[in-house]
Design a protein around this motif. Structure first.
Motif, mmCIF file in Angstrom:
data_model
loop_
_atom_site.group_PDB
_atom_site.id
_atom_site.type_symbol
_atom_site.label_atom_id
_atom_site.label_comp_id
_atom_site.label_asym_id
_atom_site.label_seq_id
_atom_site.Cartn_x
_atom_site.Cartn_y
_atom_site.Cartn_z
ATOM 1 N N UNK A 69 19.739 5.093 -8.931
ATOM 2 C CA UNK A 69 19.659 4.558 -10.068
ATOM 3 C C UNK A 69 18.196 3.704 -10.034
ATOM 4 N N UNK A 70 18.233 2.967 -8.651
ATOM 5 C CA UNK A 70 16.985 2.368 -8.367
ATOM 6 C C UNK A 70 15.755 3.306 -8.449
ATOM 7 N N UNK A 71 15.961 4.158 -7.964
ATOM 8 C CA UNK A 71 14.805 5.198 -7.861
ATOM 9 C C UNK A 71 14.233 5.666 -9.292
ATOM 10 N N UNK A 72 15.217 5.899 -10.207
ATOM 11 C CA UNK A 72 14.800 6.233 -11.588
ATOM 12 C C UNK A 72 14.621 5.117 -12.607
ATOM 13 N N UNK A 73 15.135 3.684 -12.153
ATOM 14 C CA UNK A 73 14.780 2.676 -12.686
ATOM 15 C C UNK A 73 13.166 2.396 -12.514
ATOM 16 N N UNK A 74 12.650 2.657 -11.250
ATOM 17 C CA UNK A 74 11.357 2.328 -10.752
ATOM 18 C C UNK A 74 10.516 3.318 -11.435
ATOM 19 N N UNK A 76 5.353 -7.693 -7.367
ATOM 20 C CA UNK A 76 6.295 -7.397 -8.232
ATOM 21 C C UNK A 76 7.163 -6.276 -7.543
ATOM 22 N N UNK A 77 6.611 -5.415 -6.871
ATOM 23 C CA UNK A 77 7.207 -4.532 -6.110
ATOM 24 C C UNK A 77 8.167 -5.113 -4.976
ATOM 25 N N UNK A 106 0.693 -9.050 1.813
ATOM 26 C CA UNK A 106 0.452 -8.319 3.103
ATOM 27 C C UNK A 106 1.317 -7.027 3.457
ATOM 28 N N UNK A 107 2.162 -6.788 2.460
ATOM 29 C CA UNK A 107 2.930 -5.638 2.612
ATOM 30 C C UNK A 107 2.185 -4.391 2.249
ATOM 31 N N UNK A 108 2.550 -3.190 2.879
ATOM 32 C CA UNK A 108 1.725 -2.116 2.769
ATOM 33 C C UNK A 108 1.701 -1.310 1.263
ATOM 34 N N UNK A 109 0.679 -1.041 1.167
ATOM 35 C CA UNK A 109 0.392 -0.895 -0.563
ATOM 36 C C UNK A 109 0.682 0.785 -0.695
ATOM 37 N N UNK A 110 1.565 1.351 -1.761
ATOM 38 C CA UNK A 110 2.095 2.388 -1.848
ATOM 39 C C UNK A 110 1.089 3.345 -2.742
ATOM 40 N N UNK A 111 1.208 4.432 -3.098
ATOM 41 C CA UNK A 111 0.282 5.414 -3.908
ATOM 42 C C UNK A 111 0.169 4.988 -5.049
ATOM 43 N N UNK A 158 6.060 2.500 -1.132
ATOM 44 C CA UNK A 158 5.274 1.930 -0.102
ATOM 45 C C UNK A 158 4.506 3.215 0.518
ATOM 46 N N UNK A 159 4.280 3.184 1.806
ATOM 47 C CA UNK A 159 3.412 4.210 2.495
ATOM 48 C C UNK A 159 4.564 5.294 3.130
ATOM 49 N N UNK A 160 4.146 6.352 3.623
ATOM 50 C CA UNK A 160 5.307 7.357 4.075
ATOM 51 C C UNK A 160 5.775 6.640 5.549
ATOM 52 N N UNK A 161 4.962 5.854 6.127
ATOM 53 C CA UNK A 161 5.726 5.138 7.165
ATOM 54 C C UNK A 161 6.795 4.288 6.907
#
Length: 522
Positions: free
Chosen positions: A162-167, A312-313, A298-303, A124-127
């Motif tokens: 694990x979720x971080x590296x899976x992503x 999907x995210x 409608x959720x914030x889009x990440x980079x 997502x975004x930094x916020x």
């Protein structure tokens, strides 16, 4: 004119670069402040409370002569061995004081905040990343388990890592056009193996992630190879422990039960959002609105994501929460009870991410800011005021019970009712109770044993300590009918009583009645 235009373009670029640097600096400053806050909340009063039953169990399993003993003791328990093995070496390095035993959990809690910040930033975004990490940093439940000498803080860290590296390995490769980096695959494999040996709910989460890897890698050769390699490493590494896990699954655990699904969800939401705090309605409503936001994009889009990929995210977070929760309920009802809210600490991080994403999806930034502040104030209120986290006793007071006895101890026998005598011996540094400890005694069937024991000892006085276990009413009635209470003290989860034989009743007298005189409620 051209020089003026070039100067104007140069000024615009310089201004843009300066703004980017300011933004980067402000984010870095926020991240540093966040880590400092998380660290302070986890280290403050780390050793102020007594170790309680489960922490003492971890200590007893790891404070042994050899690593082989650790493995054998763990086989008799209901958990995988990696935390006990780690604690075995940690005790040799740092000692076994309360602070030393709890410090790994505190460090893991801080790292969990950092990893959630990284994961939220990728999705997502930094916020959104900042708000979710702040929730993790200041909420009652993550702080509590970061100050407990058990595996749960490490389990939450492993779930986020694990979720971080899976992503990074699977999601971004499939949907964002990224290349698979061997380093990320290795990190994912290492964290996955650590998780399956840390806790059986780690096995559950890694199993879900492996299946998700095969699903998301369908018709993608590179991802299929990565998924196959990951599953192979996990299976080969965990294979030696599978027979032990199966033997553990057949053990009866009286403290666990198969709950009603709706009651389980309510209980878990209180667990994640600081019990019955009035402001907790905000994050609960945010979670309920998350599926709608997912559907409407409608959720914030990440980079790294945009458009339909955002669906999907968001779905990843929903599945991360829903699948372990539902599978724990199903296993509890069909196979063996495993549901406990602390086991499901693995699904707290996606809840915080969903709350943050829902709040920051609102169109008006003023409303978003107000809601974010209210949620954070709610968490602070629960920790500092309503829950009185740092001033209220939360754990069974083994230390205080033993200190009370030691201050008055005159070499009397000490009968106890606890899971292990070693749990009481941990705090027995001064009066050497260990040689006088006899037990455990507290069930109805122990009455005859205690009668015979006291008759053989031929003593007028003895101590009775119950800790983390409630004596049976029949046993308490026997004590009440045959002995006088000389001195007693009740602490949280414990009671210490100095008893003297009632002269007029005789050793073998046992009478019936409805009340006992020792402060225990039947």
């Amino acid at each position: 004119m051209q020089l003026k235009r070039k100067f104007s373009v140069y000024s615009m670029r310089s201004t843009k670069a300066a703004l980017q640097r300011i933004s980067f600096d402000s984010n870095a400053l926020f991240w540093c402040a966040l880590i400092i806050v998380a660290t302070s909340l986890r280290l403050f009063h780390l050793g102020s409370e007594s170790l309680w039953n489960d922490e003492l169990a971890s200590w007893a399993f790891s404070k042994v002569d050899s690593l082989g003993q650790v493995i054998e003791l763990t086989k008799r328990d209901v958990h995988p061995p990696v935390y006990q093995v780690f604690l075995y070496f940690w005790i040799k390095l740092a000692g076994d004081t309360e602070i030393a035993l709890r410090l790994p959990a505190a460090i893991a809690g801080v790292w969990a905040v950092a990893f959630l910040l990284l994961l939220g930033r990728r999705l997502y975004t930094p916020q959104v990343a900042g708000l979710s990490a702040l929730l993790l940093a200041v909420s009652w439940t993550p702080i509590y388990y970061s100050q407990e000498g058990r595996a749960y803080s490490l389990l939450m860290l492993g779930a986020i890592a694990t979720s971080y590296y899976w992503v990074k390995v699977f999601f971004e490769t499939r949907y964002c056009g990224q290349k698979v980096r061997p380093y990320d695959v290795v990190c994912l494999a290492v964290w996955s193996v650590a998780m399956v040996y840390l806790h059986y709910f780690g096995v559950l989460l890694v199993g879900i992630q492996v299946l998700g890897a095969f699903f998301i890698g369908w018709r993608h050769r590179e991802l299929q190879l990565s998924a196959f390699a990951l599953s192979l490493v996990v299976l080969i590494s965990f294979a030696p422990w599978v027979p032990v896990m199966l033997s553990h699954s057949g053990k009866e655990m009286s403290h666990l039960a198969a709950p009603n699904s709706w009651a389980a969800l309510q209980d878990f939401m209180k667990f994640a959002f600081d019990r019955t705090n009035a402001f907790s309605v905000i994050p609960v409503l945010a979670i309920l609105s998350f599926p709608v936001l997912l559907w409407t994009q409608k959720t914030p889009e990440g980079p790294e994501v945009s458009g339909f990929v955002a669906n999907y995210r968001d779905l990843l977070l929903v599945l991360w929460f829903v699948l372990p929760f539902l599978m724990a309920l199903v296993i509890s009802h069909l196979i063996t009870p495993v549901w406990h809210k602390r086991n499901l600490i693995i699904v707290v991080p996606p809840i915080y991410l969903m709350v943050a994403a829902s709040i920051w999806s609102l169109p008006k930034r003023s409303v978003t800011t107000v809601l974010s502040v209210l949620v954070l104030l709610s968490a602070f209120y629960s920790v500092g005021f309503k829950g009185r986290y740092y001033s209220k006793t939360k754990k069974t007071q083994f230390r205080e019970a033993i200190e009370f006895v030691c201050e008055r101890y005159k070499r009397e026998p000490v009968l106890f009712y606890a899971l292990e005598a070693r749990y009481l011996e941990y705090y027995d540094d001064e009066c050497d109770l260990a040689e006088k400890l006899v037990g455990p005694f507290g069930s109805a069937g122990d009455v005859q044993n205690v009668k015979q024991l006291l008759s053989e000892m031929d003593v007028e006085r003895f101590w009775y300590i119950s800790a983390h276990r409630k004596p049976n009413p029949v046993f308490l009635q026997y004590l009440s009918d045959n002995f006088d209470e000389i001195e007693a003290k009740e602490h949280r989860g414990t009671r210490s009583i100095l008893m003297q034989r009632r002269k007029s009743m005789g050793v073998s007298a046992i009478s019936s009645g409805d009340q006992n005189g020792f402060g225990f409620s039947n």
